[in-house]
Design an enzyme around this catalytic site. Structure first.
Site, short mmCIF file in Angstrom:
data_model
loop_
_atom_site.label_atom_id
_atom_site.label_comp_id
_atom_site.label_asym_id
_atom_site.label_seq_id
_atom_site.Cartn_x
_atom_site.Cartn_y
_atom_site.Cartn_z
N HIS A 46 25.35 75.61 4.18
CA HIS A 46 25.17 76.40 2.96
C HIS A 46 24.44 75.47 2.00
CE1 HIS A 46 28.20 79.22 4.51
NE2 HIS A 46 28.95 78.19 4.76
N ARG A 92 37.43 88.36 6.45
CA ARG A 92 37.88 88.53 5.06
C ARG A 92 36.86 89.32 4.25
NH1 ARG A 92 37.39 83.48 2.82
NH2 ARG A 92 36.84 82.42 4.74
N HIS A 99 34.00 76.96 12.76
CA HIS A 99 35.33 76.37 12.49
C HIS A 99 36.30 76.61 13.66
CE1 HIS A 99 33.97 75.36 8.55
NE2 HIS A 99 33.87 76.62 8.15
N ARG A 111 36.75 76.46 -4.00
CA ARG A 111 35.91 77.66 -4.00
C ARG A 111 35.57 78.09 -5.43
NH1 ARG A 111 36.97 83.59 -1.33
NH2 ARG A 111 38.19 83.80 -3.24
N ASP A 171 27.76 72.01 7.02
CA ASP A 171 28.45 73.04 6.26
C ASP A 171 28.30 72.86 4.76
OD1 ASP A 171 30.10 75.09 5.42
OD2 ASP A 171 31.88 74.47 6.51
N GLU A 175 39.23 79.59 9.60
CA GLU A 175 39.13 78.27 8.98
C GLU A 175 40.46 77.90 8.32
OE1 GLU A 175 36.03 77.93 6.05
OE2 GLU A 175 36.38 75.80 5.71
ZN LIG Z 1 30.49 77.86 6.07
#
Ligand SMILES: [Zn+2]
Length: 442
Positions: free
Chosen positions: A59, A208, A267, A80, A318, A233
């Protein structure tokens, strides 16, 4: 144009070989000569030459979080929040600058191809850019300018989370991730064009973020292309999925036909024995992201068991807590040693396969990742005379070297890094110029 590279050592498909001459024409390897001597006009690559490394899970915008999220008492979910704060500030211009610098740092680490798991599609707060794929276009331009190939994994992201009662509405930041429903995502996805250094693949953010009734649309749209998905994850994802659907995320993905050889599960840390068997028997690849999984306190996945069950492994940086794919390989093996009490869980050759052939295959580039005639001319030269690598056997360099030991990187026959310098110049400066404005007034 024909070029000849003479390597002190090269990691060929059958292991390390001394004195290897690699001929390159029009971006492809045309010949690999063993036991060769340096000929006039050859470019010498000191140390040991590896095939290009694939960074199978990125990302790009998370690079702005490095060294910014480490507070006492933090969790995945507090991390997050910071990530969303950065996401809210990006537009196509600032994203281009950040991604170009992030990909240039990857090139310095020997990455010749990146899989960008991209969900930052729309303007902050929602709506559409004049070009609905403007953020994708910024990533394509960034990879091109940084000199690496890109598999743009255009990600379907529709819901704000999952708990025992079902999917949650999107919050203010998440609104820019969503196309509204899978049909609208598929229409925008279908409008994207591939080009010589760019493949378009698809991604399901996670169970999710994509309700089960929307999953088949994504799977259909992805047919014939790489399909990636974040999987298990965190234990909370499993708990919510079980409560809502009565099955693990892996089982749910299998039910809708999302698993298979062109799919990569990212993951796969908290998977059951049945999940491991399902992933393996369907030939689903698994992408381990060990530095991220450590940084976010995710846990250590059962990667040796997944490989033994039939899942090819690949590696990703990642969230870019570090950009060092060789280091990721070492952490993969290190995690296995810590959880099993055994050494040598993965051989250097297996780690190399995860970094190269299997990583490229996960991203849809089956003609890359090995030093063999007909393959893409991706060459990564690693010093064997640095303080880190001096004295190590060329065949075990992955257990000693770091990204800082990569001195030359050639992507599709083009020299992108030479003597440790990227063609764009000072990559540290590029990163600082892209990241610092995102934290102003915060
Ligand atoms: Zn990711």
């Amino acid at each position: 144009m024909l070029s000849a590279y003479w390597c002190d050592h090269a990691l060929l498909e059958d292991g390390p070989v001394a004195g290897v001459r690699i001929l390159v024409d029009d971006g492809r390897i045309t010949a690999v000569e063993r036991g060769a001597t340096l000929a006039p006009g050859d470019s010498r690559l000191p140390g040991v030459v590896l095939p290009g490394l694939a960074n199978a899970h990125s990302h790009a915008f998370h690079r702005a979080l490095r060294g910014r999220t480490h507070d006492r008492g933090g969790t995945f979910w507090t991390w997050r929040e910071r990530m969303y704060a950065v996401a809210a500030r990006l537009d196509p211009d600032s994203y281009l600058a950040l991604a170009r610098a992030t990909y240039a740092e990857m090139a310095l680490a020997g990455v010749t191809c990146v899989g960008e798991f991209h969900y930052l599609h729309h303007p902050a707060g929602g709506g559409r850019y004049a070009d609905p794929n403007a953020m994708s276009a910024a990533l394509v331009q960034a990879a091109s300018e940084a000199g690496i190939r890109l598999t743009l994994l255009d990600t379907c992201y529709l819901a704000g989370g999952l708990d025992g009662t079902g999917h949650l509405p999107l919050d203010d930041v998440q609104r820019r991730f969503s196309d509204g429903d899978a049909d609208a995502w598929a229409a925008r996805f279908a409008a994207q064009q591939e080009s010589p250094g760019v493949r378009i693949g698809a991604a399901i953010h996670s169970v999710r973020a994509v309700p089960a009734d929307q999953l088949p649309t994504v799977v259909r749209a992805a047919a014939g292309r790489p399909l990636h998905v974040h999987l298990s994850e965190q234990p909370a994802e499993n708990d919510a999925c079980r409560a809502c659907y009565g099955s693990t995320p892996t089982r749910l993905l299998d039910k809708v036909g999302a698993l298979g050889p062109s799919t990569t599960a990212v993951h796969a840390v908290h998977v059951t024995d049945e999940d491991v068997a399902l992933l393996g028997s369907t030939g689903t690849s698994v992408c381990a992201c060990p530095s991220t999984e450590a940084d976010l306190a995710d846990g250590v996945g059962p990667f040796r068991r997944l490989r033994d069950a039939g899942s090819p492994l690949c590696l990703g940086s990642d969230q870019h807590v570090m950009t060092d794919l060789i280091g990721e390989a070492r952490l993969l093996e290190g995690g296995e040693r810590l959880t099993s009490g055994e050494r040598g869980r993965f051989s250097p050759a297996e780690l190399q396969a995860a970094l190269t052939t299997d990583g490229h295959r996960s991203l849809g580039w089956s003609d890359a990742g090995s030093l063999a005639p007909g393959r893409r001319a991706d060459l990564v030269a690693v010093a064997l005379d640095s303080p880190r690598t001096a004295g190590c056997a060329p065949g075990q360099v992955l257990m000693a070297a770091s990204a800082a030991d990569v001195h030359t990187v050639i992507v599709d026959g083009r020299v992108v890094v030479s003597e440790g310098r990227h063609v764009l110049g000072d990559v540290g400066r590029l990163l600082a110029d892209a990241i610092e404005p995102l934290w102003e007034d915060r």
